[in-house]
Design an enzyme around this catalytic site. Structure first.
Site, PDB file in Angstrom:
ATOM      1  N   THR A 103       0.831  -1.209   0.000  1.00 17.76           N
ATOM      2  CA  THR A 103       0.000   0.000   0.000  1.00 17.76           C
ATOM      3  C   THR A 103       0.869   1.264   0.000  1.00 17.76           C
ATOM      4  O   THR A 103       1.984   1.251   0.548  1.00 17.76           O
ATOM      5  CB  THR A 103      -0.913  -0.005   1.249  1.00 17.76           C
ATOM      6  OG1 THR A 103      -1.439   1.300   1.449  1.00 17.76           O
ATOM      7  CG2 THR A 103      -0.166  -0.395   2.520  1.00 17.76           C
ATOM      8  N   ASP A 104       0.329   2.339  -0.559  1.00 17.17           N
ATOM      9  CA  ASP A 104       1.036   3.632  -0.520  1.00 17.17           C
ATOM     10  C   ASP A 104       1.151   4.148   0.911  1.00 17.17           C
ATOM     11  O   ASP A 104       1.948   5.038   1.195  1.00 17.17           O
ATOM     12  CB  ASP A 104       0.326   4.669  -1.413  1.00 17.17           C
ATOM     13  CG  ASP A 104      -1.080   5.010  -0.959  1.00 17.17           C
ATOM     14  OD1 ASP A 104      -1.654   4.275  -0.129  1.00 17.17           O
ATOM     15  OD2 ASP A 104      -1.640   6.019  -1.444  1.00 17.17           O
ATOM     16  N   GLU A 105       0.366   3.555   1.830  1.00 16.52           N
ATOM     17  CA  GLU A 105       0.378   4.039   3.213  1.00 16.52           C
ATOM     18  C   GLU A 105       1.707   3.768   3.912  1.00 16.52           C
ATOM     19  O   GLU A 105       1.989   4.344   4.961  1.00 16.52           O
ATOM     20  CB  GLU A 105      -0.785   3.434   4.005  1.00 16.52           C
ATOM     21  CG  GLU A 105      -2.126   3.830   3.418  1.00 16.52           C
ATOM     22  CD  GLU A 105      -3.301   3.443   4.295  1.00 16.52           C
ATOM     23  OE1 GLU A 105      -3.157   3.407   5.524  1.00 16.52           O
ATOM     24  OE2 GLU A 105      -4.370   3.162   3.727  1.00 16.52           O
TER      25      GLU A 105
ATOM     26  N   TYR B 201      -1.579  -0.674  11.069  1.00 19.67           N
ATOM     27  CA  TYR B 201      -1.829  -1.376   9.789  1.00 19.67           C
ATOM     28  C   TYR B 201      -0.676  -1.122   8.819  1.00 19.67           C
ATOM     29  O   TYR B 201      -0.052  -2.060   8.309  1.00 19.67           O
ATOM     30  CB  TYR B 201      -3.157  -0.914   9.172  1.00 19.67           C
ATOM     31  CG  TYR B 201      -3.248  -1.174   7.680  1.00 19.67           C
ATOM     32  CD1 TYR B 201      -3.331  -2.479   7.190  1.00 19.67           C
ATOM     33  CD2 TYR B 201      -3.220  -0.118   6.758  1.00 19.67           C
ATOM     34  CE1 TYR B 201      -3.384  -2.715   5.809  1.00 19.67           C
ATOM     35  CE2 TYR B 201      -3.270  -0.345   5.388  1.00 19.67           C
ATOM     36  CZ  TYR B 201      -3.355  -1.654   4.922  1.00 19.67           C
ATOM     37  OH  TYR B 201      -3.399  -1.887   3.571  1.00 19.67           O
TER      38      TYR B 201
ATOM     39  N   ALA C 138       2.240   0.043   9.381  1.00 18.96           N
ATOM     40  CA  ALA C 138       3.526  -0.439   9.912  1.00 18.96           C
ATOM     41  C   ALA C 138       3.677  -1.936   9.636  1.00 18.96           C
ATOM     42  O   ALA C 138       4.758  -2.412   9.267  1.00 18.96           O
ATOM     43  CB  ALA C 138       3.612  -0.160  11.408  1.00 18.96           C
TER      44      ALA C 138
ATOM     45  N   LYS D  76       2.308  -3.567   7.165  1.00 20.29           N
ATOM     46  CA  LYS D  76       2.518  -3.734   5.714  1.00 20.29           C
ATOM     47  C   LYS D  76       3.967  -3.373   5.353  1.00 20.29           C
ATOM     48  O   LYS D  76       4.592  -4.024   4.526  1.00 20.29           O
ATOM     49  CB  LYS D  76       1.544  -2.858   4.922  1.00 20.29           C
ATOM     50  CG  LYS D  76       0.076  -3.245   5.057  1.00 20.29           C
ATOM     51  CD  LYS D  76      -0.255  -4.611   4.488  1.00 20.29           C
ATOM     52  CE  LYS D  76      -0.134  -4.672   2.988  1.00 20.29           C
ATOM     53  NZ  LYS D  76      -0.517  -6.019   2.471  1.00 20.29           N
TER      54      LYS D  76
END
Ligand SMILES: NC(=O)c1ccc[n+]([C@@H]2O[C@H](COP(=O)([O-])OP(=O)(O)OC[C@H]3O[C@@H](n4cnc5c(N)ncnc54)[C@H](O)[C@@H]3O)[C@@H](O)[C@H]2O)c1
Length: 314
Positions: free
Chosen positions: A125-127, A153, A155, A157
């Site tokens: 994810t871009d997050e 979440y 972190a 990923k």
């Protein structure tokens, strides 16, 4: 050719299986999913008579079961969508996120190492890059921007991404990673933002929007994400990370208003609720590498995609 899709009963995994089945009718597809609350049986039921499709109700953290499946099916490609994916739940408790997103990814990597794989593709994810200020001219994140996740979440990923990259360097495992913006479209669980807005309008209920609603997210129709993953599997360079960009960037409040207007509902339904702790302000990523290496470009304009999505939830 056998493709294993973990998290194949989730939102993007389901859409990816349908996309790949339509495009490659002879491809054998194994969907692996432990059917958490976030899953749906749409694809499992739809493909129940397809001899080239198998569903296995398996937890990716269950090493013995994963090894047994690999022994039986010997997948050529594995695409890992399986994850706990809801930020709010990760704030309530991170354990399940660490278990599935990190340990589960580790089990899959070990299975690929043990039984061999032509490609392990990690859906990220871009997050993982964290956020940008709401105002200002900060450049978008590229694949070499530092990881700076802002919630448990993202972190988890980011940790999974690093683990995947380490298997490439240490063991020479043929991997790729993609980091996508927010997806929208059919089969998404009702707890996520766009289904929440649409379902609230359909039921005449208040639409909850965090804080002042100014947080900005990039949006991509789910089928365009599926096409990006397919192209990365075909043309992506081994060991590489690919950002998968948005067609549109919108403030949450703009998105809620747009859906109200399209559904001819009053904007008065929008209600501001206390902000999410650590709420990421703005995401923006550069996906030049994906376009250059694979020729990807999104096909679904936001106006068309949101119309299809509203129809689906109706
Ligand atoms: N939805 C988005 O906008 C978005 C954007 C970028 C990246 N991603 C990533 O894409 C992937 C898929 O996201 P999604 O929105 O489809 O998620 P989702 O929550 O809809 O689906 C996740 C699926 O994984 C399954 N799963 C969870 N734990 C499992 C386990 N231990 N073993 C086997 N299966 C398990 C669930 O049952 C579910 O079917 C995730 O890795 C997510 O981080 C999502």
């Amino acid at each position: 050719m056998t493709l294993a899709v973990t998290g194949g009963a989730g939102f993007i995994g389901s859409n990816f299986i349908l996309y790949m089945r339509e495009k490659y009718p002879d491809l054998r597809i194994i969907s692996i999913d432990c059917l958490t609350y976030a899953s749906n049986r749409f694809v499992i039921d739809k493909l129940s008579c397809d001899a080239n499709f198998r569903f296995s109700k398996t937890d990716i953290c269950d090493r013995n079961e994963i090894y047994r499946l690999f022994e039986e099916e010997k997948p050529d490609i594995l695409v890992n969508f399986a994850a706990e994916s809801h930020v709010d739940r990760s704030i309530d408790g991170s354990e399940q996120f660490l278990r599935t997103n990190v340990l589960g990814t580790g089990v899959l990597l070990d299975a690929c190492l043990r039984y061999g794989i032509k490609r392990f593709h990690q859906i990220s994810t871009d997050e993982v890059y964290g956020d940008l200020p709401l105002e200002g001219d900060d450049p978008p994140f590229t694949e070499s921007s530092p990881l700076n996740p802002g919630n448990p979440y993202s972190a988890s990923k980011a940790a999974a991404d690093l683990l995947v990259l380490s298997y490439s360097r240490t063991h020479g495992l043929p991997i790729t990673v993609s980091r996508s913006v927010n997806n929208y479209g059919p089969l998404q669980h009702g707890e996520k933002f766009i289904p929440t807005v649409i379902n609230s309008v359909l039921r005449g209920k208040n639409i909850p929007v965090y804080g002042n609603g100014k947080n900005v997210r990039g949006w991509l129709y789910v089928r365009d994400h599926c096409a990006a993953v397919d192209l990365i599997l075909k043309n992506g360079r081994e060991g590489e990370i690919y950002n998968v960009g948005a067609t549109d960037y919108l403030q949450n409040i703009e998105l809620a208003e747009l859906i109200c207007d399209r559904m001819r509902a009053s904007r008065d339904l929008i209600t501001f609720v206390s902000d999410r702790p650590g709420h990421d302000r703005r995401y923006d990523i550069d996906c030049t590498r994906l376009k250059t290496d694979t020729g990807w470009s999104p096909e679904t304009a936001f106006s068309a995609g949101i119309e299809k999505t509203i129809e689906y939830y109706k």
